[in-house]
Design a protein around this motif. Structure first.
Motif, PDB file in Angstrom:
ATOM      1  N   LYS A 169       0.837  -1.212   0.000  1.00  0.00           N
ATOM      2  CA  LYS A 169       0.000   0.000   0.000  1.00  0.00           C
ATOM      3  C   LYS A 169       0.867   1.255   0.000  1.00  0.00           C
ATOM      4  O   LYS A 169       0.552   2.235  -0.677  1.00  0.00           O
ATOM      5  N   LEU A 170       1.934   1.212   0.775  1.00  0.00           N
ATOM      6  CA  LEU A 170       2.822   2.378   0.833  1.00  0.00           C
ATOM      7  C   LEU A 170       3.496   2.618  -0.519  1.00  0.00           C
ATOM      8  O   LEU A 170       3.670   3.752  -0.951  1.00  0.00           O
ATOM      9  N   ARG A 225       1.048   4.220  -2.907  1.00  0.00           N
ATOM     10  CA  ARG A 225       0.907   5.655  -2.622  1.00  0.00           C
ATOM     11  C   ARG A 225       2.127   6.428  -3.132  1.00  0.00           C
ATOM     12  O   ARG A 225       2.007   7.508  -3.696  1.00  0.00           O
ATOM     13  N   GLU A 229       1.876   6.664  -6.783  1.00  0.00           N
ATOM     14  CA  GLU A 229       0.811   7.613  -7.141  1.00  0.00           C
ATOM     15  C   GLU A 229       1.344   9.049  -7.079  1.00  0.00           C
ATOM     16  O   GLU A 229       1.104   9.857  -7.978  1.00  0.00           O
ATOM     17  N   THR A 281       1.616  11.553 -10.560  1.00  0.00           N
ATOM     18  CA  THR A 281       0.475  12.448 -10.785  1.00  0.00           C
ATOM     19  C   THR A 281       0.841  13.926 -10.606  1.00  0.00           C
ATOM     20  O   THR A 281       0.249  14.782 -11.253  1.00  0.00           O
TER      21      THR A 281
END
Lengths: 343, 390
Positions: free
Chosen positions: A283-284, A287, A290, A294
């Motif tokens: 999950k880290l 992120r 991401e 972006t």
């Protein structure tokens, strides 16, 4: 050029490869000093002009490159590229200018954040002279000669060392044409070509906080992606800790640290079972990816720092490796955090 | 970059105010909560820090790991300011319900699952000593040990529905954040049992290492003077075209770091201008730092006003950063989706009105050059000159 239709600003960045002029003890910080001078623009008022239009110039010197970036709106890209042209123009400074700026860098070094200081210590410990931090040595800088600096700049900014990256909500073709029109006429000069590499072991003592680091090979190696995942998971175990990694084609470090001196990072790495942290690591990593893919400034920085090293380098290799880190790779990476930096 | 459109604003007596906004990012939902603080004494400020440290370690409703899992790897971020507490949650796009449930768990129906008192002590000490701006302007800390009753009492005093403004930004149109929150609020308990054991918290803060020179302006409420003071603050301290940079760094060479901020206070805001130096010789005399700025102001022309207005546009429309408003104890506000949602909640809590970028910027434009110079001179002349740190 990377089009990000959802982005609300544009980042225009020039990355100047430093392979031809790596930091060495005798010239430690010349690149940083040049960054300070060139960022002022030809009339020392570049910031003033950009800020009047709501734009912002930022500059950074890393081990691999020097970066100048302008943050602007899509309608301001032309002015941003012109600003980049301005910072690339060689400036002849005086000996007095050098003394003043060396003092400002002395202040900058003294006031640097714990994370930055600790990172410098870890790099020195891992790579010796070839891991010298890019801030420089003010005593060396004060002795720099104006002509020596100007010549260095001319060589460093030869076209083969430059990567211009524009990320944001821009039309690719017209913006490419604009960039060529404004910057595409630069002529190559004979450049010293020294291949960047990092070897050697030295020793260093942390002056602020505590940290642990793992050596990594090129950003393209799957082991590097696994160490990023492990580093994020280790940082997650300590409140208010930080994580550092700058993608590079040459060996580097993944570092996690804290301003707290009392943290026993080795103990954490040894006692915690990496398998318990694989799920949160994924999950880290998602992120982290991401954020890198972006935000226009980060997108441009990720591409620029690699393109400046070689036009063939693309961050997609790293991003794909990050998505496919396996549990065995993660375990191995966890164990590789063994460079401890503490008082 | 313009703040997102406000879709709904629900204000009801004895309930939290909920603001729903359209998202700037399709990937995440940002839930921001501002809790206005009542007047707190020094011991209560410390007790609040202890309560926040315990909240981060998990609540009876959610453990710390569960919160992180529901927030897709993120942890709740809780910041204590002089006039409010900021609770910041960033969840996956479909996670508005989970984020609001976590917020509810943090602010009520708590009952903290303490792993150990020692851990709480360490976290409180770390929390009090944390943050660039709070270190610079840390008020005195009460070093005496706190009791459970003090922490519990302060928690109950602070976390009240009527003092909360919540912004939910980025939820899909099928989700109704106001209704979600109101259904959680039906289970709001007037008093919660908090700690299983009595916390024992003794904390003293190390002073900040390098010397800093600060000009602390007088506190004031936003009101009619706010826009001119804000433009003057930007002209003085924001960006490399500012008076601080031009004078303290470029002309005098005293400092590499110089910046400004509006510290939030219960009365409103307090403008501060800071120069940090590693060379003690630079701070032997403080008055020259003020004189240097006054000299700069005298030389200002219409170009400086234009730069300040351009920079303000950059901050609030182009997201260039360097806002004078704080986002945490460490940094000033950005235009990230979370910070934008927070600004909406904070501005409403502080002024009772919705923050609208264009209207806000047009207020700044109404300050002409003479008014700008006069306001800046007042700010600098009337400021308290202080030496901070060693």
């Amino acid at each position: 050029m990377e089009r990000l239709p959802a982005a609300d600003y544009v980042s225009v960045q020039i990355w100047i490869n430093s392979a031809s002029f790596p930091d060495r003890f005798a010239t430690h910080g010349y690149r940083h000093l040049l960054e300070h001078f060139q960022a002022k623009g030809f009339d020392n008022r570049l910031d003033y002009r950009l800020e009047s239009k709501g734009m912002l110039l930022d500059a950074e010197t890393t081990r691999d490159a020097i970066k100048f970036g302008v943050r602007c709106q899509p309608s301001q890209v032309k002015q941003a590229i012109q600003a980049i042209g301005d910072v690339l123009r060689p400036r002849l400074v005086t000996k007095a200018n050098i003394e003043v700026e060396a003092n400002i860098i002395r202040e900058e070094i003294a006031l640097r954040a714990g994370a930055s200081q600790l990172s410098a210590d870890a790099w020195l410990k891992a790579y010796g002279e070839s891991g010298l931090d890019p801030y420089g040595n003010p005593d060396v800088l004060a002795k720099a000669e104006p002509v020596e600096l100007q010549n260095t700049w001319v060589e460093m900014t030869s076209p083969e060392n430059l990567a211009l990256v524009i990320a944001g909500n821009v039309e690719i073709d017209p913006t490419t044409e604009l960039a060529k029109e404004l910057l595409g006429t630069r002529k190559a000069v004979s450049s010293i070509t020294v291949k960047a590499d990092r070897t050697g072991i030295n020793d260093a003592v942390a002056r602020k906080g505590s940290a642990i680091a793992a050596k990594v090979a090129s950003f393209r190696e799957p082991g590097t992606a696994a160490r990023i995942a492990a580093g994020l998971a280790i940082a997650n175990l300590v409140p208010a800790s930080y994580f550092q990694y700058g993608p590079s084609n040459v060996p580097g470090l993944v570092l996690v640290g804290s301003d707290e001196k009392s943290i026993n990072w080795v103990d954490i790495v040894v006692k915690e079972n990496p398998d318990d942290h694989f799920s949160v690591a994924k999950k880290l990593v998602d992120r982290w990816v991401e954020i890198q893919t972006t935000d226009p400034a980060r997108v441009a920085a990720l591409r620029g720092r690699l393109l400046a090293q070689s036009p063939s380098l693309r961050p997609e290799t790293l991003l794909e490796n990050l998505r496919t880190v396996t549990v065995p790779q993660f375990r191995e990476a966890w164990k590789s955090f063994n460079i401890e930096v503490r008082p | 970059m313009i703040l997102p459109l406000v879709l709904a604003l629900a204000v009801q007596a004895d309930q939290a105010t909920v603001i729903e906004v359209r998202s700037m990012t399709p990937r995440r939902v940002a839930v921001e909560c501002v809790v206005k603080l009542p007047e707190l004494n020094l011991r209560e400020e410390k007790a609040l820090a202890a309560a926040i440290a315990a909240m981060e370690m998990g609540t009876r409703r959610h453990s710390a790991d569960t919160m992180q899992d529901l927030l897709d790897g993120q942890r709740p971020e809780i910041t204590q300011f002089s006039d409010h507490v900021r609770i910041s949650l960033l969840a996956p796009r479909d996670g508005a319900s989970s984020a609001l449930s976590i917020l509810f768990g943090l602010t009520n129906q708590t009952g903290f699952e303490l792993k150990s008192i020692a851990a709480l002590e360490a976290r409180t000490k770390e929390r009090i000593g944390q943050g660039y701006w709070s270190r610079l302007y840390q008020s005195k800390i009460d070093g005496r040990v706190l009791t459970m009753g003090e922490v519990e009492g302060t928690y109950s005093k602070v976390f009240r529905r009527s003092q909360m403004v919540i912004t939910v930004s980025g939820a899909p149109s099928t989700v109704e954040p106001t209704q979600l929150w109101q259904s959680l609020e039906r289970n709001w308990q007037k008093r919660s049992v908090l700690f299983r054991e009595a916390p024992s918290v003794a904390a003293e803060v190390d002073t900040y290492g390098p010397s800093a020179v600060g000009l602390k302006g007088a506190e004031f409420a936003w009101g009619s003077q706010g826009p001119a003071k804000l433009l003057a603050t930007i002209a003085l301290g924001s960006g490399k075209g500012s008076a601080l940079f031009h004078s303290w760094r470029q002309k005098k060479g005293w400092t590499y770091v110089q910046e400004c901020a509006w510290l939030p206070t219960r009365a409103g805001f307090q403008p501060v201008f800071v120069g940090i130096t590693a060379n003690p010789a630079n701070t032997t005399e403080l008055e020259p730092w003020r004189s240097a700025l006054l000299e700069e102001i005298e030389s200002w022309s219409e170009e400086d006003r234009t730069r300040a207005l351009g920079f303000a546009n950059g901050i609030w429309k182009n997201g260039i950063g360097f806002s004078p408003f704080l986002g945490s104890a460490d940094r000033t506000l950005t235009t990230s989706p979370s910070d934008q949602a927070y600004l909406l909640a904070y501005w409403f809590a502080k002024t009772g009105s919705v923050f609208e970028t264009d209207r806000f910027l047009s207020l700044l434009e109404s300050t002409d050059l003479e008014a700008l110079k006069a306001t800046a001179k007042d700010l600098v002349s009337g400021a308290e000159l202080v030496r901070i740190g060693s």
